[in-house]
Structures are given as C-alpha cells and as structure tokens.
Write a protein that holds these residues in place. Sequence first.
Motif, PDB file in Angstrom:
ATOM      1  N   THR A 107       0.833  -1.207   0.000  1.00 36.72           N
ATOM      2  CA  THR A 107       0.000   0.000   0.000  1.00 36.72           C
ATOM      3  C   THR A 107       0.866   1.254   0.000  1.00 36.72           C
ATOM      4  O   THR A 107       0.565   2.230  -0.701  1.00 36.72           O
ATOM      5  N   HIS A 111       1.108   4.607  -2.867  1.00 33.21           N
ATOM      6  CA  HIS A 111       1.085   6.044  -2.582  1.00 33.21           C
ATOM      7  C   HIS A 111       2.413   6.709  -2.968  1.00 33.21           C
ATOM      8  O   HIS A 111       2.412   7.882  -3.372  1.00 33.21           O
ATOM      9  N   VAL A 149      -1.050   6.217   5.824  1.00 27.64           N
ATOM     10  CA  VAL A 149      -2.218   5.588   5.184  1.00 27.64           C
ATOM     11  C   VAL A 149      -1.999   4.086   5.043  1.00 27.64           C
ATOM     12  O   VAL A 149      -2.918   3.281   5.270  1.00 27.64           O
ATOM     13  N   ALA A 150      -0.773   3.703   4.678  1.00 26.41           N
ATOM     14  CA  ALA A 150      -0.472   2.278   4.524  1.00 26.41           C
ATOM     15  C   ALA A 150      -0.593   1.541   5.850  1.00 26.41           C
ATOM     16  O   ALA A 150      -1.105   0.411   5.897  1.00 26.41           O
ATOM     17  N   SER A 153      -4.346   1.228   6.681  1.00 29.30           N
ATOM     18  CA  SER A 153      -4.977   0.275   5.757  1.00 29.30           C
ATOM     19  C   SER A 153      -4.572  -1.156   6.091  1.00 29.30           C
ATOM     20  O   SER A 153      -5.405  -2.074   6.056  1.00 29.30           O
ATOM     21  N   LEU A 156      -6.560  -2.567   8.916  1.00 26.75           N
ATOM     22  CA  LEU A 156      -7.910  -2.939   8.504  1.00 26.75           C
ATOM     23  C   LEU A 156      -7.899  -4.205   7.651  1.00 26.75           C
ATOM     24  O   LEU A 156      -8.738  -5.094   7.827  1.00 26.75           O
ATOM     25  N   TYR A 157      -6.949  -4.298   6.704  1.00 32.30           N
ATOM     26  CA  TYR A 157      -6.823  -5.513   5.890  1.00 32.30           C
ATOM     27  C   TYR A 157      -6.637  -6.741   6.785  1.00 32.30           C
ATOM     28  O   TYR A 157      -7.280  -7.779   6.603  1.00 32.30           O
ATOM     29  N   LEU A 200     -11.407  -1.376   0.420  1.00 32.30           N
ATOM     30  CA  LEU A 200     -10.106  -0.799   0.782  1.00 32.30           C
ATOM     31  C   LEU A 200      -9.136  -0.857  -0.393  1.00 32.30           C
ATOM     32  O   LEU A 200      -8.422   0.116  -0.683  1.00 32.30           O
ATOM     33  N   ALA A 201      -9.092  -2.013  -1.059  1.00 31.93           N
ATOM     34  CA  ALA A 201      -8.196  -2.154  -2.208  1.00 31.93           C
ATOM     35  C   ALA A 201      -8.580  -1.193  -3.322  1.00 31.93           C
ATOM     36  O   ALA A 201      -7.716  -0.619  -3.995  1.00 31.93           O
ATOM     37  N   SER A 203     -10.157   1.749  -2.942  1.00 30.94           N
ATOM     38  CA  SER A 203      -9.832   3.127  -2.556  1.00 30.94           C
ATOM     39  C   SER A 203      -8.346   3.407  -2.661  1.00 30.94           C
ATOM     40  O   SER A 203      -7.936   4.477  -3.118  1.00 30.94           O
ATOM     41  N   ASN A 204      -7.524   2.449  -2.255  1.00 30.15           N
ATOM     42  CA  ASN A 204      -6.071   2.646  -2.345  1.00 30.15           C
ATOM     43  C   ASN A 204      -5.568   2.497  -3.780  1.00 30.15           C
ATOM     44  O   ASN A 204      -4.826   3.349  -4.278  1.00 30.15           O
TER      45      ASN A 204
END
Length: 327
Positions: A107, A111, A149-150, A153, A156-157, A200-201, A203-204
């Motif tokens: 992730t 970015h 952010v990574a 994320s 959550l993943y 999530l995937a 959005s990222n």
Amino acid sequence: MGGNYTQPRFILLGITDTPWMQAPLFGLFLLIYIVTLAGNIGLMLLVWAAPSLHTPMYFFLAHFSLADVCYSTVTSPKMLTDLLFGDKTISWAGCVAQFHLFALFVTAECHLLAAMAYDRHVAICHPLRYAQAVSPRACWHMVAWSYLVASLSALLYTGCTFGGSFCGRRHVDHFFCDASPVLRLACSDTRGCELAIFALATSNGLGTGGAILLSYARILHAVLGMRSVPSRARAFRTCAAHLASVSVFYGTLFFMYLQPASRHGSRDKVASVFYTVVSPMLNPFIYSLRNKEVKVADGAATASLGSLPTLTDKNFFPESHLNLLSA
C-alpha cells in the motif's frame, strides 16, 4: 483475534507440489531475491551518497526501493525455505505478521508511485512553481502520508482477513499468506470481510492509480504543446521509467485484488510472483538503466560516501527540472 482461540498452524501449498521442480525454482527465486536486494539497496546507497541525486525524484525513488526490499523480504525467504526444506507450515502469528507487513509495504508503494507522478507533473507542467510545490518539507509530508495511510490500511486488511473463526482446513493455496486464500479457510461468514477488503483495495489502488493517470494526462497535454522536439523527448524520458514501473505493478495488483472472490484461482499465484518477486527486481534496472544521472552519480559516489543527504542543498531543485519547458 476475532473468534479464533486455537491459533492453528497453516500449511502453505506453495507455487508447485511437483518434486522435481522444487530445486530449479529455488535456484531461480534465490537468484532473483539476491539481485533484488543488491539492486534496490545499491540504488538507495547511491542516492544517499551522490549529491547530484539529492533531488525530489530520487528521494521518492529511495523510499520506493526501501518498500521493494521490505515487501520482497516479507515473502521471498519463507518461499525459499519451503522450496528447499519442504516444511511449509507457518504459525498463526507468522501468517498474520507476514500478511500485515506485506499489505503495509504494498500500500505504501502505491502512494509513493502517486507522489512520484505528482513530482513529474509539477516539474513538466509548472516548472516555475517546482521549488515551492515539491519543497523538502512537502516531500517528507508526502512520504509520511504514504506510510501513515499504509499503516492504517494494513491494520484494517489484517483485521478483516484474520478476524473470523478458523476451525477446520489449514491448507493455504498460495506461497504466502494472502487475503483471498486465507479467507477460504474461514468457517464463519466472510462476505462482509471480502466486501471491506475489496473497498479498501479499490480506494487505495484506484485512488492512487487515478491520481497517476490524471497527472500523466496533464503531462501529455503539456508535452504535446511544446514547440521543441528535443524538449518533448526530454520530457518523455523523464516519465518513461515511472510509467514502466506503474504498468508492471498496477497491472498485476489490479488483476489480483479488483476481481470478485469467486474468480480467484491458480492464476493468482502466477500474478503474485510478478508483483512480489519480479517487479522489485526490475525496478532498479528500470530507473537506472540508460539513466545518465545515475551513471554519472555512480562514477562519483565513492567521493561523497560520508555525506548525508539533507534535502536542503542547491541540488535538490535541479536546473533541468526548472528549464524543461524553456525550449
């Protein structure tokens, strides 16, 4: 985590279960991993040591190489030991840690690629504002944002993937702990988790991918408006390496994670090999092969190994960026 209190040991089925292929694959992937470490660490050291590379582009590239080293190291050593010794078991904690770190660095790389696209967009489309828009402070903020952010994320993943109950099957049909093959082993309802991971995937992946596409759409418009053919060629050379890296990385990533769970299968392993093993190896070659700045810096790096890049010297905003549209 979740309803799992027994913490089972998983068994990774690996890339292949054919005995005669184990040794050749071990040799191939060991060579690729060594080249990956040597190429990316060498590129980071070169950026650190060469004052001519203390620029925003190479600052982002150094962090990109760091992410390559990290997520390749999360998956490759375990895969290599499985091929060599045949013991493909992995503990519950090891599986959780492997997936969490893998999700974090992949992730972050998405970015960082978007930050690199922004750097090229400003350099080509707004060269007079380059020093202000891509200042050292802005660069550090973009890198910090990528890792922040990574990190969120990845939490959550990981929670979605391992938050259910695992009460029976232990065989993970993959060579590392990834979301889809692990979720197939859950005995609780995983539809909500699969939907959350997909969101999530999306959005990222699509968020950063869309930012990259928008940057290059504006770059293309600016390049086509240039009167000088050499200026156009120079602008395209500035973007070629980044576009090649984006194509390899996002192509396999979208294939893996932006499809319904029912369509996942044996082809996932082949796609995973590209973005976990092959792509990290190729990136140093993509960015340094035929790159004059890197070749010149490589010849002069030994003279400045004792200097740390502070990202505040005059080389941080190279004249070539500011004069890209002058012709």
